[in-house]
Design a protein around this motif. Sequence first.
Motif, PDB file in Angstrom:
ATOM      1  N   ARG A 175      -2.165  -3.012  -5.833  1.00 25.37           N
ATOM      2  CA  ARG A 175      -0.973  -2.841  -5.003  1.00 25.37           C
ATOM      3  C   ARG A 175      -0.143  -1.620  -5.396  1.00 25.37           C
ATOM      4  NH1 ARG A 175       2.334  -7.812  -5.959  1.00 25.37           N
ATOM      5  NH2 ARG A 175       3.546  -7.139  -4.166  1.00 25.37           N
ATOM      6  N   ASP A 176      -0.416  -1.048  -6.553  1.00 25.70           N
ATOM      7  CA  ASP A 176       0.372   0.075  -7.053  1.00 25.70           C
ATOM      8  C   ASP A 176      -0.141   1.383  -6.438  1.00 25.70           C
ATOM      9  OD1 ASP A 176       1.675   2.052  -8.460  1.00 25.70           O
ATOM     10  OD2 ASP A 176       1.316   1.164 -10.432  1.00 25.70           O
ATOM     11  N   PRO A 177       0.680   2.105  -5.670  1.00 33.01           N
ATOM     12  CA  PRO A 177       0.219   3.350  -5.051  1.00 33.01           C
ATOM     13  C   PRO A 177      -0.222   4.402  -6.059  1.00 33.01           C
ATOM     14  CG  PRO A 177       2.288   2.607  -4.069  1.00 33.01           C
ATOM     15  CD  PRO A 177       2.058   1.757  -5.279  1.00 33.01           C
ATOM     16  N   GLU A 178       0.226   4.281  -7.301  1.00 36.05           N
ATOM     17  CA  GLU A 178      -0.154   5.247  -8.323  1.00 36.05           C
ATOM     18  C   GLU A 178      -1.582   5.055  -8.810  1.00 36.05           C
ATOM     19  OE1 GLU A 178       1.787   7.804  -9.251  1.00 36.05           O
ATOM     20  OE2 GLU A 178       3.172   7.113  -7.698  1.00 36.05           O
ATOM     21  N   VAL A 179      -2.153   3.890  -8.542  1.00 40.37           N
ATOM     22  CA  VAL A 179      -3.533   3.615  -8.947  1.00 40.37           C
ATOM     23  C   VAL A 179      -4.441   4.050  -7.800  1.00 40.37           C
ATOM     24  CG1 VAL A 179      -5.201   1.833  -9.588  1.00 40.37           C
ATOM     25  CG2 VAL A 179      -2.850   1.715 -10.439  1.00 40.37           C
ATOM     26  N   SER A 180      -5.156   5.150  -7.988  1.00 44.59           N
ATOM     27  CA  SER A 180      -5.914   5.738  -6.877  1.00 44.59           C
ATOM     28  C   SER A 180      -7.405   5.830  -7.132  1.00 44.59           C
ATOM     29  CB  SER A 180      -5.368   7.135  -6.566  1.00 44.59           C
ATOM     30  OG  SER A 180      -5.463   7.975  -7.716  1.00 44.59           O
ATOM     31  N   SER A 181      -7.863   5.414  -8.306  1.00 43.64           N
ATOM     32  CA  SER A 181      -9.289   5.507  -8.610  1.00 43.64           C
ATOM     33  C   SER A 181      -9.765   4.224  -9.274  1.00 43.64           C
ATOM     34  CB  SER A 181      -9.572   6.694  -9.541  1.00 43.64           C
ATOM     35  OG  SER A 181      -9.066   6.440 -10.840  1.00 43.64           O
ATOM     36  N   ARG A 214      -8.661   0.200   1.297  1.00 37.67           N
ATOM     37  CA  ARG A 214      -8.046  -0.740   2.238  1.00 37.67           C
ATOM     38  C   ARG A 214      -6.546  -0.837   1.989  1.00 37.67           C
ATOM     39  NH1 ARG A 214      -8.215  -7.260   2.345  1.00 37.67           N
ATOM     40  NH2 ARG A 214      -6.866  -6.783   0.584  1.00 37.67           N
ATOM     41  N   GLN A 215      -6.141  -0.889   0.723  1.00 34.36           N
ATOM     42  CA  GLN A 215      -4.718  -1.012   0.424  1.00 34.36           C
ATOM     43  C   GLN A 215      -3.947   0.232   0.842  1.00 34.36           C
ATOM     44  OE1 GLN A 215      -4.179  -3.964  -0.444  1.00 34.36           O
ATOM     45  NE2 GLN A 215      -2.003  -4.038  -0.979  1.00 34.36           N
ATOM     46  N   ARG A 216      -4.549   1.396   0.665  1.00 34.50           N
ATOM     47  CA  ARG A 216      -3.916   2.642   1.116  1.00 34.50           C
ATOM     48  C   ARG A 216      -3.732   2.622   2.626  1.00 34.50           C
ATOM     49  NH1 ARG A 216      -7.511   7.820   0.124  1.00 34.50           N
ATOM     50  NH2 ARG A 216      -8.745   6.683   1.681  1.00 34.50           N
ATOM     51  N   PHE A 217      -4.754   2.149   3.338  1.00 38.46           N
ATOM     52  CA  PHE A 217      -4.660   2.056   4.792  1.00 38.46           C
ATOM     53  C   PHE A 217      -3.580   1.058   5.209  1.00 38.46           C
ATOM     54  CE2 PHE A 217      -5.904  -0.591   8.440  1.00 38.46           C
ATOM     55  CZ  PHE A 217      -5.742   0.342   9.460  1.00 38.46           C
ATOM     56  N   LEU A 218      -3.536  -0.115   4.544  1.00 39.73           N
ATOM     57  CA  LEU A 218      -2.569  -1.135   4.918  1.00 39.73           C
ATOM     58  C   LEU A 218      -1.131  -0.697   4.644  1.00 39.73           C
ATOM     59  CD1 LEU A 218      -4.382  -4.412   3.777  1.00 39.73           C
ATOM     60  CD2 LEU A 218      -3.995  -3.602   6.116  1.00 39.73           C
ATOM     61  N   ARG A 219      -0.927   0.105   3.621  1.00 37.71           N
ATOM     62  CA  ARG A 219       0.418   0.638   3.391  1.00 37.71           C
ATOM     63  C   ARG A 219       0.847   1.507   4.572  1.00 37.71           C
ATOM     64  NH1 ARG A 219      -1.253   1.116  -2.195  1.00 37.71           N
ATOM     65  NH2 ARG A 219      -1.925   3.271  -1.846  1.00 37.71           N
ATOM     66  N   SER A 220      -0.068   2.299   5.097  1.00 34.42           N
ATOM     67  CA  SER A 220       0.243   3.144   6.248  1.00 34.42           C
ATOM     68  C   SER A 220       0.544   2.287   7.481  1.00 34.42           C
ATOM     69  CB  SER A 220      -0.923   4.096   6.539  1.00 34.42           C
ATOM     70  OG  SER A 220      -1.206   4.915   5.433  1.00 34.42           O
ATOM     71  N   SER A 292       7.345  -5.735  -2.204  1.00 35.31           N
ATOM     72  CA  SER A 292       6.466  -4.642  -1.780  1.00 35.31           C
ATOM     73  C   SER A 292       6.176  -4.792  -0.295  1.00 35.31           C
ATOM     74  CB  SER A 292       5.158  -4.701  -2.578  1.00 35.31           C
ATOM     75  OG  SER A 292       4.202  -3.878  -2.010  1.00 35.31           O
ATOM     76  N   LEU A 293       6.046  -3.676   0.396  1.00 31.84           N
ATOM     77  CA  LEU A 293       5.791  -3.723   1.829  1.00 31.84           C
ATOM     78  C   LEU A 293       4.449  -4.346   2.145  1.00 31.84           C
ATOM     79  CD1 LEU A 293       6.977  -2.836   4.542  1.00 31.84           C
ATOM     80  CD2 LEU A 293       5.754  -0.704   4.311  1.00 31.84           C
ATOM     81  N   VAL A 294       3.480  -4.146   1.272  1.00 36.46           N
ATOM     82  CA  VAL A 294       2.150  -4.707   1.479  1.00 36.46           C
ATOM     83  C   VAL A 294       1.876  -5.733   0.396  1.00 36.46           C
ATOM     84  CG1 VAL A 294      -0.314  -4.207   1.608  1.00 36.46           C
ATOM     85  CG2 VAL A 294       1.334  -2.578   2.520  1.00 36.46           C
TER      86      VAL A 294
END
Length: 295
Positions: A175-181, A214-220, A292-294
């Motif tokens: 859920r943390d946007p800073e975690v990208s990999s 998927r989480q990146r997409f759902l945040r958008s 959190s929004l998502v």
Amino acid sequence: MTARCKVTANYLDVAPELHRYFASVFLIEIDVPDGGMVEDFMFPDWATMRFNAQGVVGGTTRSGEALPGSRFVVSGARSQEAYVRTGSVRQWGVLIHPLGWALLVGKPARDYANRLVDGMADPAFERFRPLADTLSSGVPDARGELCRITQFFMGLEPIDDPAAGTIAAAYEAIRDPEVSSVEDLAGRAGVTRRTLERLCQRAFGFPPKLLLRRQRFLRSLAHFAADPSLKWIDALDPGYCDQAQFVRDFREFMGMTPSEYSHRSKPFVDAVLKERARYMVEEVGPRGGTRSLVA
């Protein structure tokens, strides 16, 4: 043809003891005049149990797996849209995050990923059927029904899972946007990449790389739902390189383009997304701070 309908959606707080199981609890009421039916779709999400006052809710997955109708519908974790058809219905739902699935259901999440099943028939959900019977009886009473949901789940004996702490850590990291990999995710979860792969398939339903995408997409999608005046380009998560990358993800996760989504009739999904955005952003949760929004 899809009929017109009136939709009321409410996302509600639950007792702190249930936060380890649920991302949220919701009550949705759909009124379709003259015995009509409405069709819509569900966006990708975590697993959900839906308890319906009538067995009129059915659906179809992208793969074509169909659920004719049930009073107790279980949708596994989804990386794809699922289509829903219903008449007038009063529906309670619980959005179950991965630790909740591990402690309450205990079956491999990958076995139910992108699926819709009848909880009244699938033996994996037998322990939840008394709640389906309880919620569909008597005069509607939201406060009393929420109390029954709370008491029911608090009374369940959780399944022992030695990896519970790791599942919880991985969920927060996803859920943390800073975690990208995947490497970042494994580090936050405190496990090797190979262990993370196995854990995510079992508890989350999908490989870690797909979960992060998927989480990146759902945040958008959530940003867009929270402020419909935005253009898609303004709602994009910072993790996207460009709009083309987002459009590719939109096609993969929703089976349509952003333009097709915007122009599509959404009899109840718009109301649900708007209420969910209100709950996640505007309300202050019982643990303090802003949700959190998502989920």
